[in-house]
Write an enzyme that holds these catalytic residues in place. Structure first.
Site, mmCIF file in Angstrom:
data_model
loop_
_atom_site.group_PDB
_atom_site.id
_atom_site.type_symbol
_atom_site.label_atom_id
_atom_site.label_comp_id
_atom_site.label_asym_id
_atom_site.label_seq_id
_atom_site.Cartn_x
_atom_site.Cartn_y
_atom_site.Cartn_z
ATOM 1 N N HIS A 1 11.518 0.554 -18.803
ATOM 2 C CA HIS A 1 10.801 1.046 -17.548
ATOM 3 C C HIS A 1 11.577 1.779 -16.800
ATOM 4 O O HIS A 1 12.810 2.002 -17.227
ATOM 5 C CB HIS A 1 10.536 -0.413 -16.817
ATOM 6 C CG HIS A 1 9.150 -1.047 -17.148
ATOM 7 N ND1 HIS A 1 9.263 -2.071 -18.427
ATOM 8 C CD2 HIS A 1 8.081 -1.137 -17.006
ATOM 9 C CE1 HIS A 1 7.965 -2.502 -18.677
ATOM 10 N NE2 HIS A 1 7.208 -1.881 -17.845
ATOM 11 N N HIS A 2 11.267 2.418 -15.686
ATOM 12 C CA HIS A 2 11.794 3.271 -14.936
ATOM 13 C C HIS A 2 13.060 2.442 -14.102
ATOM 14 O O HIS A 2 13.050 0.921 -14.146
ATOM 15 C CB HIS A 2 10.934 3.677 -13.674
ATOM 16 C CG HIS A 2 10.234 2.484 -13.071
ATOM 17 N ND1 HIS A 2 10.583 1.939 -11.956
ATOM 18 C CD2 HIS A 2 8.822 1.980 -13.128
ATOM 19 C CE1 HIS A 2 9.870 1.010 -11.724
ATOM 20 N NE2 HIS A 2 8.727 0.869 -12.274
ATOM 21 N N MET B 1 -2.552 -5.007 -16.289
ATOM 22 C CA MET B 1 -4.026 -4.893 -16.150
ATOM 23 C C MET B 1 -4.611 -3.901 -17.028
ATOM 24 O O MET B 1 -5.795 -3.633 -17.135
ATOM 25 C CB MET B 1 -4.408 -4.588 -14.746
ATOM 26 C CG MET B 1 -4.033 -5.424 -13.397
ATOM 27 S SD MET B 1 -5.032 -6.837 -13.562
ATOM 28 C CE MET B 1 -4.491 -8.109 -12.374
ATOM 29 N N ALA C 1 0.816 -1.198 -0.123
ATOM 30 C CA ALA C 1 0.157 0.083 -0.023
ATOM 31 C C ALA C 1 0.736 1.389 -0.103
ATOM 32 O O ALA C 1 0.415 2.486 -0.361
ATOM 33 C CB ALA C 1 -0.853 0.085 1.273
ATOM 34 N N ALA D 1 -0.032 -9.906 -15.968
ATOM 35 C CA ALA D 1 1.174 -9.211 -15.592
ATOM 36 C C ALA D 1 0.989 -7.654 -16.000
ATOM 37 O O ALA D 1 1.806 -6.744 -15.786
ATOM 38 C CB ALA D 1 2.421 -9.690 -16.712
ATOM 39 N N LYS E 1 12.586 -0.711 -11.457
ATOM 40 C CA LYS E 1 12.142 -1.884 -11.667
ATOM 41 C C LYS E 1 13.398 -2.836 -11.638
ATOM 42 O O LYS E 1 14.396 -2.849 -11.921
ATOM 43 C CB LYS E 1 11.637 -2.076 -13.282
ATOM 44 C CG LYS E 1 10.665 -3.299 -13.544
ATOM 45 C CD LYS E 1 9.936 -3.124 -14.793
ATOM 46 C CE LYS E 1 9.090 -4.613 -15.002
ATOM 47 N NZ LYS E 1 8.238 -4.865 -13.981
#
Length: 268
Positions: free
Chosen positions: A156-157, A126, A11, A124, A160
């Site tokens: 990707h950033h 959504m 979260a 992997a 990752k």
């Protein structure tokens, strides 16, 4: 329809915060739990603090308590953590939406087996756009099965931790299946040194990491005299969060089953 009682795993992370924001904004969902890792400095804080809101839900590492209160758990964390959460979900009959990437094949088998007892969606990616892209790739792969070299490039950033991305692998699996192959038998991950000529039967993968790139994926079909590129670019994680909520809604009324976003979107 009664409100979905949803808990979020991871979260305090980037995706977790986006999911919390999406749940709080959804008229048919209620945030009832927010999981964070043991030892996190955010434990005990209100789950909506980063938005300047008071939700009455504190970040906790007590998975048993969270699953006792939730009907749905949305999990975008790490494979080892997700499997711990899976065990608790099985004990409490909680529906699962899993967007975690980096699972091994034995770990994926555990998820599939869990679908015999509880309802879960595992994907992997959504994003609705990515899953429509998968259908385009399935069609394109059949048309370009001969005479075209296939390469998948993803970016990707810098944070990752797995490569290639789960989405890139999903693209490769879609292409391989459409042409009657197993990805394990034809994938080439990166190239270095004297590699020799390209084997036309392979699917190549290249991964780029840098900055704050949310997620870019391009599939290149390179023929003689022409190239076809199918690209999806994510500008924010909002599409992932909205897709996860859509997956949760899909699970309403289902007691068991292993599903993915192709099922959720009716694309099969």
């Amino acid at each position: 329809m009664s409100s979905m009682k949803i808990a979020i795993a991871g979260a305090s992370g980037r995706m977790g915060r986006m999911l919390i924001e999406a749940v709080l904004a959804a008229p048919d969902a209620t945030l009832v739990g927010a999981l964070d890792r043991t030892g996190s400095p955010q434990l005990g804080q209100d789950a909506g603090a980063f938005l300047g809101k008071q939700t009455g839900v504190a970040l906790t590492d007590d998975i048993e308590r969270v699953c006792a209160e939730a009907d749905y758990l949305i999990d975008f964390t790490l494979p080892e953590g997700t499997l711990v959460h899976l065990d608790a979900a099985l004990r409490h009959d909680v529906k699962l939406v899993i967007g975690t990437t980096g699972f091994s094949e034995p770990q994926k088998a555990q998820l599939r087996a869990a679908g015999e007892k509880i309802a879960l969606v595992f994907s992997a990616n959504m994003s609705v756009g990515v899953n429509v892209t998968m259908k385009l790739l399935e069609f394109a792969a059949k048309q370009f099965a001969q005479g075209y070299d296939i390469e998948i490039i993803e970016a990707h950033h810098r944070h990752k931790v797995d490569a290639p991305s789960g989405t890139a692998l999903m693209m490769g699996e879609t292409i391989a299946a459409a042409t009657g192959r197993s990805l394990d038998d034809c994938a080439v991950y990166g190239r270095h040194g004297v590699t020799g000529e390209r084997d036309p039967s392979t699917i190549g993968f290249s991964a780029i990491r840098g900055g704050d790139i949310v997620g870019d994926h391009t599939v290149l079909f390179a023929g003689i005299g022409e190239r076809i590129e199918i690209t999806h670019k994510s500008a924010s994680r909002v599409s992932y969060a909205q897709g996860a909520l859509r997956a949760a809604r899909f699970l309403a009324g289902r007691d068991a089953g292993f599903f993915d976003m192709q099922d959720v979107l009716g694309l099969r």
